[in-house]
Write an enzyme that holds these catalytic residues in place. Structure first.
Site, PDB file in Angstrom:
ATOM      1  N   GLU A  41       0.875  -1.172   0.000  1.00 31.73           N
ATOM      2  CA  GLU A  41       0.000   0.000   0.000  1.00 31.73           C
ATOM      3  C   GLU A  41       0.914   1.224   0.000  1.00 31.73           C
ATOM      4  O   GLU A  41       1.574   1.519   0.988  1.00 31.73           O
ATOM      5  CB  GLU A  41      -0.907   0.024   1.231  1.00 31.73           C
ATOM      6  CG  GLU A  41      -1.812   1.251   1.297  1.00 31.73           C
ATOM      7  CD  GLU A  41      -2.553   1.377   2.618  1.00 31.73           C
ATOM      8  OE1 GLU A  41      -2.629   2.509   3.148  1.00 31.73           O
ATOM      9  OE2 GLU A  41      -3.038   0.352   3.132  1.00 31.73           O
ATOM     10  N   ARG A  45       1.395  10.151   0.966  1.00 30.55           N
ATOM     11  CA  ARG A  45       2.011  11.112   1.888  1.00 30.55           C
ATOM     12  C   ARG A  45       3.223  11.785   1.253  1.00 30.55           C
ATOM     13  O   ARG A  45       3.761  12.741   1.802  1.00 30.55           O
ATOM     14  CB  ARG A  45       2.432  10.411   3.183  1.00 30.55           C
ATOM     15  CG  ARG A  45       1.281   9.817   3.968  1.00 30.55           C
ATOM     16  CD  ARG A  45       1.780   9.114   5.212  1.00 30.55           C
ATOM     17  NE  ARG A  45       0.725   8.350   5.850  1.00 30.55           N
ATOM     18  CZ  ARG A  45       0.893   7.603   6.936  1.00 30.55           C
ATOM     19  NH1 ARG A  45       2.089   7.527   7.504  1.00 30.55           N
ATOM     20  NH2 ARG A  45      -0.116   6.928   7.459  1.00 30.55           N
ATOM     21  N   LYS A 129     -11.429   0.110   6.886  1.00 27.36           N
ATOM     22  CA  LYS A 129     -10.166   0.204   7.611  1.00 27.36           C
ATOM     23  C   LYS A 129     -10.474   0.708   9.025  1.00 27.36           C
ATOM     24  O   LYS A 129     -11.227   1.675   9.183  1.00 27.36           O
ATOM     25  CB  LYS A 129      -9.242   1.187   6.875  1.00 27.36           C
ATOM     26  CG  LYS A 129      -7.935   1.520   7.565  1.00 27.36           C
ATOM     27  CD  LYS A 129      -7.172   2.527   6.697  1.00 27.36           C
ATOM     28  CE  LYS A 129      -5.871   2.960   7.341  1.00 27.36           C
ATOM     29  NZ  LYS A 129      -5.100   3.883   6.481  1.00 27.36           N
TER      30      LYS A 129
END
Length: 206
Positions: A41, A45, A129
């Site tokens: 993943e 960022r 999540k």
């Protein structure tokens, strides 16, 4: 359950990666693949995310690749164009969820309380999540929500070698996201062998 979700369930651990230099992506991907973790993943960022995903997809066509920390529709577009299999966000933004649904990509948004779970279910989501897992109450909170809602969770945030098996033992958990086997400092220093060793340890512990 979709084939993609079945694959994620089989993997059990999804490495959550912040990569600063996209040119490191292939070497990092090889360290993951060669040591039993054919998934990644890549978080948005850093500005390198989309290019890193593109390079991973080209080098490892069978790798399960997600885009994390996706906050905008533009990032959704960049992730899909780069070749991701699924998209993850830290929180629940109905507009981003619906945009992903319209574009036909699996979206796993972050939730950490009952109200957010219900809002996600209202949009037809059953895979979420749990983030940030440990600061949000960890296993006790997740067990409480799992007893009420027919959804499956991917705990992320504070998941570590000391608690990952406890999370995975919960029936509602299909996989866990973690960073401990792909520390950013090791990626920055291109220490692929050490990352490979951490990946092997993580997989062996399961």
């Amino acid at each position: 359950m979709s084939t993609l979700l079945e694959k994620l369930s089989t993997l059990k651990i999804i490495p959550v990666i912040a990569i600063k230099n996209a040119d490191d992506a292939v070497a990092l991907g090889r360290a993951l693949m060669d040591n039993g973790m054919p998934s990644a993943e890549i978080t948005f960022r850093t500005p390198a995310a989309a290019d890193a995903i593109r390079q991973l997809r080209a080098a490892f066509p069978d790798m399960i690749i997600g885009a994390g920390t996706v906050l905008t529709t533009t990032q959704v577009d960049h992730a899909i164009d780069a070749g991701v299999d699924f998209i993850v966000s830290p929180g629940f933004n109905p507009r981003i969820v619906q945009y992903c649904q319209a574009r036909g990509v699996l979206m796993i948004p972050g939730v950490n309380n009952p109200s957010m779970v219900e809002q996600a279910m209202e949009l037809g989501l059953r895979t979420l999540k749990f983030f940030p897992a440990e600061p949000s109450g960890g296993l006790p909170m997740l067990k409480a929500m799992s007893a009420v809602y027919p959804v499956r969770f991917m705990p992320t945030g504070g998941v570590s070698p000391s608690n990952v098996k406890d999370y995975l033992a919960l029936g509602s958990v299909f996989a866990c996201g973690g960073t401990w086997m792909v520390p950013a400092d090791l990626i920055d220093r291109q220490e692929w062998e050490q990352i490979g060793a951490l990946v092997r340890e993580a997989m062996a512990a399961l």
